[in-house]
Design an enzyme around this catalytic site. Structure first.
Site, PDB file in Angstrom:
ATOM      1  N   PHE A   1       1.080  -1.166  -0.016  1.00 41.02           N
ATOM      2  CA  PHE A   1       0.063   0.226  -0.038  1.00 41.02           C
ATOM      3  C   PHE A   1       0.863   1.299  -0.080  1.00 41.02           C
ATOM      4  O   PHE A   1       1.847   1.343   0.731  1.00 41.02           O
ATOM      5  CB  PHE A   1      -0.743   0.046   1.177  1.00 41.02           C
ATOM      6  CG  PHE A   1      -2.073   0.952   1.197  1.00 41.02           C
ATOM      7  CD1 PHE A   1      -3.132   0.733   0.525  1.00 41.02           C
ATOM      8  CD2 PHE A   1      -1.835   1.952   1.968  1.00 41.02           C
ATOM      9  CE1 PHE A   1      -4.069   1.526   0.603  1.00 41.02           C
ATOM     10  CE2 PHE A   1      -2.650   2.802   1.806  1.00 41.02           C
ATOM     11  CZ  PHE A   1      -4.046   2.910   1.319  1.00 41.02           C
TER      12      PHE A   1
ATOM     13  N   ASP B   1       1.150  -5.601   7.969  1.00 41.28           N
ATOM     14  CA  ASP B   1       0.253  -4.424   7.798  1.00 41.28           C
ATOM     15  C   ASP B   1      -1.166  -5.386   7.640  1.00 41.28           C
ATOM     16  O   ASP B   1      -1.325  -5.956   6.638  1.00 41.28           O
ATOM     17  CB  ASP B   1       0.355  -3.787   6.712  1.00 41.28           C
ATOM     18  CG  ASP B   1      -0.651  -2.483   6.585  1.00 41.28           C
ATOM     19  OD1 ASP B   1      -2.036  -2.622   7.172  1.00 41.28           O
ATOM     20  OD2 ASP B   1      -0.333  -1.489   6.145  1.00 41.28           O
TER      21      ASP B   1
ATOM     22  N   TYR C   1     -11.427   0.903  10.219  1.00 38.79           N
ATOM     23  CA  TYR C   1     -12.672   1.556   9.488  1.00 38.79           C
ATOM     24  C   TYR C   1     -12.763   0.666   8.397  1.00 38.79           C
ATOM     25  O   TYR C   1     -13.851   0.948   7.574  1.00 38.79           O
ATOM     26  CB  TYR C   1     -12.385   3.003   8.935  1.00 38.79           C
ATOM     27  CG  TYR C   1     -11.204   3.259   8.230  1.00 38.79           C
ATOM     28  CD1 TYR C   1     -10.872   3.022   6.826  1.00 38.79           C
ATOM     29  CD2 TYR C   1      -9.990   3.915   8.771  1.00 38.79           C
ATOM     30  CE1 TYR C   1      -9.729   3.191   6.144  1.00 38.79           C
ATOM     31  CE2 TYR C   1      -8.671   4.030   8.384  1.00 38.79           C
ATOM     32  CZ  TYR C   1      -8.563   3.788   6.831  1.00 38.79           C
ATOM     33  OH  TYR C   1      -7.353   3.908   6.377  1.00 38.79           O
ATOM     34  N   LYS C   2     -12.149  -0.306   7.927  1.00 36.82           N
ATOM     35  CA  LYS C   2     -12.415  -1.300   6.883  1.00 36.82           C
ATOM     36  C   LYS C   2     -13.515  -2.279   7.401  1.00 36.82           C
ATOM     37  O   LYS C   2     -14.637  -1.998   7.718  1.00 36.82           O
ATOM     38  CB  LYS C   2     -11.287  -1.830   6.158  1.00 36.82           C
ATOM     39  CG  LYS C   2     -10.537  -0.718   5.526  1.00 36.82           C
ATOM     40  CD  LYS C   2      -9.114  -0.960   5.149  1.00 36.82           C
ATOM     41  CE  LYS C   2      -8.647   0.209   4.332  1.00 36.82           C
ATOM     42  NZ  LYS C   2      -6.901   0.285   4.104  1.00 36.82           N
TER      43      LYS C   2
ATOM     44  N   ARG D   1     -12.296  -2.734  -7.831  1.00 34.59           N
ATOM     45  CA  ARG D   1     -12.100  -3.813  -6.513  1.00 34.59           C
ATOM     46  C   ARG D   1     -13.697  -3.991  -5.888  1.00 34.59           C
ATOM     47  O   ARG D   1     -14.262  -3.006  -5.901  1.00 34.59           O
ATOM     48  CB  ARG D   1     -11.545  -3.237  -5.365  1.00 34.59           C
ATOM     49  CG  ARG D   1      -9.871  -3.559  -5.387  1.00 34.59           C
ATOM     50  CD  ARG D   1      -9.265  -3.084  -4.264  1.00 34.59           C
ATOM     51  NE  ARG D   1      -9.800  -1.725  -3.627  1.00 34.59           N
ATOM     52  CZ  ARG D   1      -9.370  -1.331  -2.635  1.00 34.59           C
ATOM     53  NH1 ARG D   1      -8.318  -1.846  -1.920  1.00 34.59           N
ATOM     54  NH2 ARG D   1      -9.940  -0.386  -1.717  1.00 34.59           N
TER      55      ARG D   1
HETATM   56  C1  PLP Z   1      -6.155   1.140   4.159  1.00 35.14           C
HETATM   57  C2  PLP Z   1      -4.754   1.005   4.450  1.00 35.14           C
HETATM   58  C3  PLP Z   1      -4.162   1.784   5.171  1.00 35.14           C
HETATM   59  C4  PLP Z   1      -4.573   3.284   5.700  1.00 35.14           C
HETATM   60  O1  PLP Z   1      -3.656   4.006   6.082  1.00 35.14           O
HETATM   61  P1  PLP Z   1      -4.227   5.258   7.067  1.00 35.14           P
HETATM   62  O2  PLP Z   1      -3.205   5.806   7.779  1.00 35.14           O
HETATM   63  O3  PLP Z   1      -5.509   4.690   7.822  1.00 35.14           O
HETATM   64  O4  PLP Z   1      -4.718   6.008   6.078  1.00 35.14           O
HETATM   65  C5  PLP Z   1      -2.736   1.458   5.103  1.00 35.14           C
HETATM   66  N1  PLP Z   1      -2.273   0.266   4.793  1.00 35.14           N
HETATM   67  C6  PLP Z   1      -2.956  -0.546   4.124  1.00 35.14           C
HETATM   68  C7  PLP Z   1      -2.450  -1.882   3.742  1.00 35.14           C
HETATM   69  C8  PLP Z   1      -4.422  -0.229   3.863  1.00 35.14           C
HETATM   70  O5  PLP Z   1      -5.353  -1.037   3.009  1.00 35.14           O
END
Ligand code: PLP
Length: 414
Positions: free
Chosen positions: A136, A213, A238-239, A387
């Site tokens: 990411f 992660d 939040y997911k 997606r």
């Molecule tokens: C959604 C997501 C993030 C989001 O990071 P934020 O700090 O909440 O914006 C980080 N890593 C992965 C793999 C994600 O899917």
């Protein structure tokens, strides 16, 4: 749509032991949305979330005022980062109490944990971090910043964007100079589910630490951080935890590293005695040492509701439904979309994929706009991917069918 597909969706919904959980969501708040297929990016709110937030404002914040920090019916707010952390550990992560904390955003917690691991590595002459090109963006960007800040080298593994990181690739990249290796457990693009236990072993055999992660796996696949021997992990709420936009993240720091690794953002709330207000920083001996400033209490209210729902459903049942949802979507994609040039960019084997799938066609950016206008809401990821995030507690099989049929209508005319 053929009746055969409609029958199959109806049969799957009728046989779904989790079907009633969908009624707990505030579906009526989005009357124009016939298929929400992005629960992996932002989960839907629960009805209880609206009630709990209102109650929190009136009774706890409004009623207790500053006294809420130390006394309320769930323990004082001061204890929420570790109480909620322990609950996430138990329900979602496979982590015993005392190793998980809720704070910050994933990005910020990721920074703190990577810095802590890199500094520990440097002290032992280890000056490389192993990572991969399809992680990411925020992870890659934070790593670039830390590499520049601390003078460490990033060793990039080239990952297949339609698949993901493998233990063989990691084995070839780690060595005596590796301080840390870090990957996403479920790849944000392809949905590939990495062999976290196997990769953790490979990294640790090289004497390095591993940081996972878990943003796309927490709440959708089974996790066993303690039994896999994971060192460090982060993820967002939040997911699949349905904590709401910008809800705080969680960080996991295995007990054996507490008091050994040092995170760099030394704030008063991570101090062993925040209200001593004395001279000199002394970290809390436990997982609270990951906290820096005042914890985001209001943001934790919806997370608590989401995790409590997950606890009732059970993560094993959630994963079972998730596999059926993605399989149904893949079967429909093969039958209804492949004839129109749509490609699947997600592993076929259930054990190698998480809770979302990615479909590709060159015009999918414009197609996504049309779908949104039709009340079908997936998301688009460059260069050409749609997606479909199928959150097991809020998504029905009928919804998956509606979404894919809407997509078929658009691609067959385009
Ligand atoms: C959604 C997501 C993030 C989001 O990071 P934020 O700090 O909440 O914006 C980080 N890593 C992965 C793999 C994600 O899917």
């Amino acid at each position: 749509m053929s009746t055969q597909h409609a029958d199959r969706a109806a049969d799957l919904d009728a046989a779904d032991p989790l079907a009633s959980f969908r009624d707990e969501f505030l579906l009526e708040a989005a009357p124009g949305v016939s298929a929400y297929l992005d629960g992996n990016s932002l989960g839907r709110p629960l009805k209880a979330t609206a009630t709990e937030v209102d109650r929190f404002v009136r009774r706890e914040w409004g009623g207790r005022l500053i006294q809420g920090w130390t006394e309320d019916e769930h323990g004082g707010w001061m204890d929420w980062p570790t109480l909620l952390g322990d609950q996430i550990g138990r329900v979602v992560l496979g982590a015993a109490a005392g190793q998980t904390v809720v704070a910050d955003s994933t990005t910020v917690l990721f920074y703190k944990l990577v810095r802590a691991a890199v500094d520990a590595g440097l002290a032992q002459g280890r000056d490389e971090v192993v990572c991969d090109t399809d992680n990411f963006p925020t992870d890659r960007f934070v790593l670039e910043g830390i590499a520049a800040e601390r003078g460490v080298r990033l060793r990039w593994i080239e990952t297949d964007p339609a698949a993901g990181i493998t233990a063989e690739q990691v084995r070839a990249a780690v060595g005596p100079r590796t301080a840390l290796a870090t990957f996403s457990h479920v790849a944000y693009r392809s949905g590939h589910l990495a062999d976290a236990a196997g990769i953790t072993r490979v990294v640790q055999d090289a004497g390095a630490l591993v940081l996972w992660d878990l943003c796309h796996s927490a709440g959708s696949v089974e996790l066993a951080l303690d039994s896999w021997g994971v060192d460090l992990a982060v993820g967002c709420s939040y997911k699949y935890l349905n904590g709401g936009p910008g809800a705080p993240a969680f960080g996991y720091l295995a007990t054996r590293h507490q008091g050994v690794l040092r995170q760099p953002v030394q704030g008063w709330m991570g101090h062993a005695d925040p209200f001593a207000m004395g001279q000199g920083y002394r970290p809390d001996p436990g997982v609270r040492q990951l906290i820096s400033g005042t914890p985001p209490i209001v943001g934790m209210v919806p997370v608590r509701v989401g995790v409590e729902q997950l606890e009732r459903a059970g993560i094993a049942a959630v994963r079972q439904k998730s596999v059926l949802l993605t399989q149904f979507a893949l079967d429909l994609a093969d039958e209804l979309l492949a004839p129109h040039g749509v490609q699947v960019a997600t592993p076929r084997e259930a054990a190698a994929r998480g809770g979302h799938i990615t479909l590709r066609r060159s015009d999918f950016r414009e197609v996504t706009q049309k779908l949104w206008a039709d009340g079908v809401v997936p998301d688009f990821r460059t260069p050409d991917g749609i997606r479909l995030g199928l959150a097991p507690l809020s998504t029905s099989f009928g919804e998956v069918l509606d979404g894919i049929v809407a997509l078929q209508q658009i691609v067959k005319d385009a």
